[in-house]
Design a protein around this motif. Structure first.
Motif, PDB file in Angstrom:
ATOM      1  N   ILE A   9       0.828  -1.208   0.000  1.00  0.00           N
ATOM      2  CA  ILE A   9       0.000   0.000   0.000  1.00  0.00           C
ATOM      3  C   ILE A   9       0.865   1.262   0.000  1.00  0.00           C
ATOM      4  CG2 ILE A   9      -2.000  -1.107   1.052  1.00  0.00           C
ATOM      5  CD1 ILE A   9      -1.232   0.116   3.703  1.00  0.00           C
ATOM      6  N   GLY A  10       2.167   1.090  -0.156  1.00  0.00           N
ATOM      7  CA  GLY A  10       3.042   2.227  -0.367  1.00  0.00           C
ATOM      8  C   GLY A  10       3.096   3.220   0.775  1.00  0.00           C
ATOM      9  N   ARG A  11       3.216   2.740   2.006  1.00  0.00           N
ATOM     10  CA  ARG A  11       3.346   3.670   3.140  1.00  0.00           C
ATOM     11  C   ARG A  11       4.708   4.362   3.153  1.00  0.00           C
ATOM     12  NH1 ARG A  11      -0.906   3.942   6.241  1.00  0.00           N
ATOM     13  NH2 ARG A  11      -2.258   2.141   6.595  1.00  0.00           N
ATOM     14  N   MET A  12       5.660   3.797   2.429  1.00  0.00           N
ATOM     15  CA  MET A  12       6.963   4.440   2.274  1.00  0.00           C
ATOM     16  C   MET A  12       7.336   4.496   0.800  1.00  0.00           C
ATOM     17  SD  MET A  12       9.611   3.249   5.258  1.00  0.00           S
ATOM     18  CE  MET A  12       9.073   1.541   5.374  1.00  0.00           C
ATOM     19  N   ARG A  13       8.061   5.538   0.443  1.00  0.00           N
ATOM     20  CA  ARG A  13       8.598   5.661  -0.906  1.00  0.00           C
ATOM     21  C   ARG A  13      10.086   5.931  -0.781  1.00  0.00           C
ATOM     22  NH1 ARG A  13      11.151   8.384  -5.460  1.00  0.00           N
ATOM     23  NH2 ARG A  13       9.664   8.539  -7.188  1.00  0.00           N
ATOM     24  N   LEU A  14      10.890   5.253  -1.588  1.00  0.00           N
ATOM     25  CA  LEU A  14      12.330   5.466  -1.576  1.00  0.00           C
ATOM     26  C   LEU A  14      12.643   6.904  -1.970  1.00  0.00           C
ATOM     27  CD1 LEU A  14      13.431   2.159  -3.344  1.00  0.00           C
ATOM     28  CD2 LEU A  14      13.531   2.656  -0.885  1.00  0.00           C
ATOM     29  N   THR A  15      13.658   7.480  -1.344  1.00  0.00           N
ATOM     30  CA  THR A  15      14.064   8.840  -1.707  1.00  0.00           C
ATOM     31  C   THR A  15      14.627   8.857  -3.123  1.00  0.00           C
ATOM     32  OG1 THR A  15      16.273   8.508  -0.767  1.00  0.00           O
ATOM     33  CG2 THR A  15      14.601   9.492   0.683  1.00  0.00           C
ATOM     34  N   ASN A  16      14.616  10.022  -3.730  1.00  0.00           N
ATOM     35  CA  ASN A  16      15.188  10.151  -5.070  1.00  0.00           C
ATOM     36  C   ASN A  16      16.671   9.793  -5.074  1.00  0.00           C
ATOM     37  OD1 ASN A  16      12.755  10.882  -6.171  1.00  0.00           O
ATOM     38  ND2 ASN A  16      13.166  13.087  -6.122  1.00  0.00           N
ATOM     39  N   TRP A  17      17.355  10.031  -3.967  1.00  0.00           N
ATOM     40  CA  TRP A  17      18.769   9.650  -3.880  1.00  0.00           C
ATOM     41  C   TRP A  17      18.930   8.149  -4.076  1.00  0.00           C
ATOM     42  CZ3 TRP A  17      20.975   6.877   0.488  1.00  0.00           C
ATOM     43  CH2 TRP A  17      22.357   6.659   0.351  1.00  0.00           C
ATOM     44  N   VAL A  18      18.077   7.351  -3.429  1.00  0.00           N
ATOM     45  CA  VAL A  18      18.159   5.892  -3.590  1.00  0.00           C
ATOM     46  C   VAL A  18      17.785   5.493  -5.015  1.00  0.00           C
ATOM     47  CG1 VAL A  18      17.166   3.681  -2.875  1.00  0.00           C
ATOM     48  CG2 VAL A  18      17.722   5.404  -1.148  1.00  0.00           C
ATOM     49  N   VAL A  19      16.711   6.054  -5.524  1.00  0.00           N
ATOM     50  CA  VAL A  19      16.180   5.634  -6.824  1.00  0.00           C
ATOM     51  C   VAL A  19      17.107   6.016  -7.974  1.00  0.00           C
ATOM     52  CG1 VAL A  19      14.269   5.919  -8.455  1.00  0.00           C
ATOM     53  CG2 VAL A  19      13.801   5.701  -5.995  1.00  0.00           C
ATOM     54  N   TYR A  20      17.692   7.219  -7.894  1.00  0.00           N
ATOM     55  CA  TYR A  20      18.417   7.738  -9.063  1.00  0.00           C
ATOM     56  C   TYR A  20      19.936   7.837  -8.897  1.00  0.00           C
ATOM     57  CZ  TYR A  20      13.667   9.120 -10.331  1.00  0.00           C
ATOM     58  OH  TYR A  20      12.321   9.114 -10.624  1.00  0.00           O
ATOM     59  N   ASP A  21      20.435   7.904  -7.666  1.00  0.00           N
ATOM     60  CA  ASP A  21      21.847   8.227  -7.478  1.00  0.00           C
ATOM     61  C   ASP A  21      22.672   7.181  -6.735  1.00  0.00           C
ATOM     62  OD1 ASP A  21      21.383  10.713  -8.685  1.00  0.00           O
ATOM     63  OD2 ASP A  21      20.761  11.593  -6.772  1.00  0.00           O
ATOM     64  N   LEU A  22      22.045   6.262  -6.046  1.00  0.00           N
ATOM     65  CA  LEU A  22      22.784   5.370  -5.149  1.00  0.00           C
ATOM     66  C   LEU A  22      23.557   4.283  -5.886  1.00  0.00           C
ATOM     67  CD1 LEU A  22      23.485   4.439  -2.265  1.00  0.00           C
ATOM     68  CD2 LEU A  22      21.307   3.194  -2.222  1.00  0.00           C
ATOM     69  N   TYR A  23      22.970   3.715  -6.917  1.00  0.00           N
ATOM     70  CA  TYR A  23      23.524   2.516  -7.558  1.00  0.00           C
ATOM     71  C   TYR A  23      24.142   2.817  -8.917  1.00  0.00           C
ATOM     72  CZ  TYR A  23      20.498  -0.064  -4.257  1.00  0.00           C
ATOM     73  OH  TYR A  23      19.879  -0.545  -3.143  1.00  0.00           O
ATOM     74  N   GLU A  24      25.154   2.044  -9.271  1.00  0.00           N
ATOM     75  CA  GLU A  24      25.592   1.961 -10.658  1.00  0.00           C
ATOM     76  C   GLU A  24      24.565   1.121 -11.423  1.00  0.00           C
ATOM     77  OE1 GLU A  24      29.441   0.205 -10.691  1.00  0.00           O
ATOM     78  OE2 GLU A  24      30.393   1.836  -9.584  1.00  0.00           O
ATOM     79  N   ASN A  25      24.463   1.377 -12.711  1.00  0.00           N
ATOM     80  CA  ASN A  25      23.465   0.650 -13.509  1.00  0.00           C
ATOM     81  C   ASN A  25      23.690  -0.853 -13.478  1.00  0.00           C
ATOM     82  OD1 ASN A  25      22.094   2.964 -14.259  1.00  0.00           O
ATOM     83  ND2 ASN A  25      23.297   3.259 -16.133  1.00  0.00           N
ATOM     84  N   ALA A  26      24.960  -1.275 -13.464  1.00  0.00           N
ATOM     85  CA  ALA A  26      25.258  -2.704 -13.555  1.00  0.00           C
ATOM     86  C   ALA A  26      25.239  -3.409 -12.199  1.00  0.00           C
ATOM     87  CB  ALA A  26      26.627  -2.899 -14.211  1.00  0.00           C
ATOM     88  N   ASP A  27      25.027  -2.674 -11.133  1.00  0.00           N
ATOM     89  CA  ASP A  27      25.008  -3.264  -9.788  1.00  0.00           C
ATOM     90  C   ASP A  27      23.833  -4.233  -9.672  1.00  0.00           C
ATOM     91  OD1 ASP A  27      24.775  -3.736  -6.958  1.00  0.00           O
ATOM     92  OD2 ASP A  27      25.790  -1.828  -6.572  1.00  0.00           O
ATOM     93  N   MET A  28      24.111  -5.489  -9.319  1.00  0.00           N
ATOM     94  CA  MET A  28      23.066  -6.490  -9.213  1.00  0.00           C
ATOM     95  C   MET A  28      21.966  -6.057  -8.244  1.00  0.00           C
ATOM     96  SD  MET A  28      23.329 -10.443  -7.849  1.00  0.00           S
ATOM     97  CE  MET A  28      24.807 -10.779  -8.791  1.00  0.00           C
ATOM     98  N   ARG A  29      22.344  -5.345  -7.213  1.00  0.00           N
ATOM     99  CA  ARG A  29      21.381  -4.914  -6.207  1.00  0.00           C
ATOM    100  C   ARG A  29      20.408  -3.874  -6.763  1.00  0.00           C
ATOM    101  NH1 ARG A  29      26.380  -3.821  -2.218  1.00  0.00           N
ATOM    102  NH2 ARG A  29      26.898  -2.658  -4.127  1.00  0.00           N
TER     103      ARG A  29
END
Length: 539
Positions: A339-359
């Motif tokens: 039910i989406g009580r939390m939403r990931l921050t834009n930092w997590v969604v757009y800046d945290l990971y490299e594209n090739a990171d399995m995670r």
């Protein structure tokens, strides 16, 4: 007063009854009450240890306020609460102006921890005074498990509240003169308890075995749980060299290894090794999870009575409310009903990971949704990622808490296991310990072990900072670790949240240095009439 009079009259009546009757068959023996009288043998002590495991679960499964999981992640660097999805208990943890001494989450946590401590103290006291007929090794095994849980509770308190009262004996009557002990004293007690536990707890069982080395369920406490918690305590206490030794002991034990290959119930289906760890049916060591150090197991209460305590809300908090989109149907592949009580921050969604990171793969972070109801217009086409729906209906979300029961599609309670400790975190604690000793090349090498598993670019010693380590914890342990406690332990809650949780929708408000600790519950201060239980500064 009326209650006291009734009790007094009742006691007089009982005294008259016993004094007028000499029959020995009226002598009562207690067999089923959870009381010191029942803890004189291995069966009573064993049952009480199981009770500690049960009480542990009530911290994670608390659902009377459905926003409970959000307390520990929203208002940090990783998540925020969509305005339409707020529940209540989590609000003071992003609008910090509302975090006051009557706060419900702080009060629940304080009470939960001290109930755990008192229950553990009952066991510890009886082991030393009443457990006749048990071998010393058996006594040590039971005592060490109780000490582990007491240390776990005190570590939670020390991280969140700082100085707290120390209680090492069972409370059998009201006590109204608590005082806060020094943080050094609290830490020393935790270290003492965990040192004994690490030396006396059992070895963990083999991968795919349901039993530990003592022939008990593998979910019971093992020595590596104590070692890992001890490493975290040493870091919080400013003893990184000792933390490093504990981490190395776990890593070099040969009992665990990072999951690098596919395994388990969906190994032949699309996915990756990291996502395999979090599939329902794959999380336990007995199910092939080589990385698992401590898994709090749950069962479906429709098939096993008492399989869960309360109704865990992690899936509903973390999962997107995609089913509210026309043409979307709740299903297994989308993780059941969130039910989406939390939403990931834009930092997590757009800046945290490299594209090739399995995670960052689509198996671990879902970013796209496709119309999945047969016969619906645009069946099979992607739901456009635009507008307010991206906040909670088709919001990017972690898949770690996905769980679907076809017999309970509504899915109020989540019945997944909780991975509370795994080897991935051991490497992160080791890197933190090495960094704090100035061992930057060693810390980089440790972090690169994890990054190699996920396909991320290797780093150099020059890149190792505490912030980088905390970034890596977010990449590895997103939605697993208690993010608030991690940032409070490292003293970085204010700086990181201010820098990285910057969206204007339901923004973080009023976060200051005082929030590095929670308020001591006002109810505890008010009841403590015979001594001063000091409040934390600023509350």
């Amino acid at each position: 007063m009326k209650k006291n009079i009734i009790i007094s009259i009742g006691m007089i009546a009982l005294l008259q009854l016993f004094s007028s009757c000499k029959k020995t068959y009226l002598d009562e023996k207690v067999y089923s009450a959870y009381a010191p009288e029942t803890l004189a043998d291995s069966l009573g002590l064993e049952a009480s240890i199981v009770g500690l495991h049960n009480h542990l679960s009530t911290f994670f499964s608390y659902s009377d306020p459905q926003g409970w999981p959000s307390v520990w992640h929203a208002g940090t660097d990783v998540a925020f609460v969509p305005p339409s999805q707020k529940q209540g208990i989590e609000i003071p943890y992003y609008d910090y102006t509302q975090l006051i001494a009557t706060d419900g989450a702080a009060s629940y946590t304080w009470g939960w921890a001290y109930r755990m401590i008192n229950n553990a103290n009952v066991i510890i006291s009886n082991i030393d005074t009443r457990s006749s007929g048990m071998s010393q090794a058996n006594k040590n095994s039971v005592k060490s498990e109780a000490l582990f849980f007491r240390a776990y509770a005190y570590n939670t308190l020390a991280t969140l509240f700082g100085r707290v009262p120390i209680i090492t004996v069972p409370l059998t009557a009201p006590k109204t003169d608590f005082v806060r002990s020094s943080l050094d004293s609290v830490n020393n007690l935790i270290i003492q308890d965990l040192t004994f536990a690490a030396a006396n707890l059992t070895e963990i069982g083999a991968v795919n075995s349901k039993l530990n080395a003592n022939g008990k369920p593998i979910s019971r406490a093992n020595k590596y749980m104590a070692m890992q918690l001890l490493a975290e305590v040493y870091l919080r206490a400013g003893k990184p060299d000792l933390a490093e030794a504990q981490c190395n002991a776990v890593i070099n034990s040969g009992k665990f290894s990072l999951v690098n290959t596919r395994y388990g119930i969906k190994a032949s289906q699309p996915g990756d090794p990291f996502s395999d760890m979090f599939l329902y049916g794959n999380e336990r060591r007995s199910q092939g999870n080589k990385e698992a150090i401590w898994v709090m197991e749950q069962e479906n209460p429709s098939t096993i009575t008492g399989g869960i305590t309360n109704n865990p809300q992690q899936r509903r908090n973390w999962g997107a409310a995609y089913y509210q989109i026309s043409g979307m149907t709740i299903c297994d592949s989308l993780g059941g009903r969130g039910i989406g009580r939390m939403r990931l921050t834009n930092w997590v969604v757009y800046d945290l990971y490299e594209n090739a990171d399995m995670r960052n793969s689509s198996y671990n972070l879902r970013r796209k949704y496709y119309i999945n109801t047969p016969g619906a217009p645009n069946y099979g086409q992607q739901v456009p990622y635009v507008g307010a729906d991206t906040i909670f209906k088709i919001a990017p979300c972690t898949t770690k808490w996905n769980q679907y029961d076809p017999n309970d599609v509504f899915g109020f309670a989540m019945i997944k296991d909780f991975i509370l400790m795994r080897l991935g975190e051991t490497y992160l604690l080791l890197a933190e310990a090495q960094f704090k000793q100035g061992k930057l090349p060693e810390a980089a090498a440790t972090l690169n072990i994890l990054r190699a598993r996920s396909g991320a670019t290797a780093i150099t010693a020059a890149q190792v900072t505490l912030n980088f380590i905390l970034d890596e914890r977010a990449r590895e342990l997103l939605a697993e670790e208690n993010r608030r406690m991690t940032l409070m332990r490292t003293g970085t809650l204010v700086a990181r949240t201010t820098a990285l949780n910057t969206q204007t929708i339901n923004p973080v408000l009023g976060l200051t240095a005082k929030n590095l600790l929670l308020p001591i519950p006002k109810s505890e201060i008010d009841l403590n009439k015979d001594a001063v239980l000091e409040q934390n500064a600023g509350y």
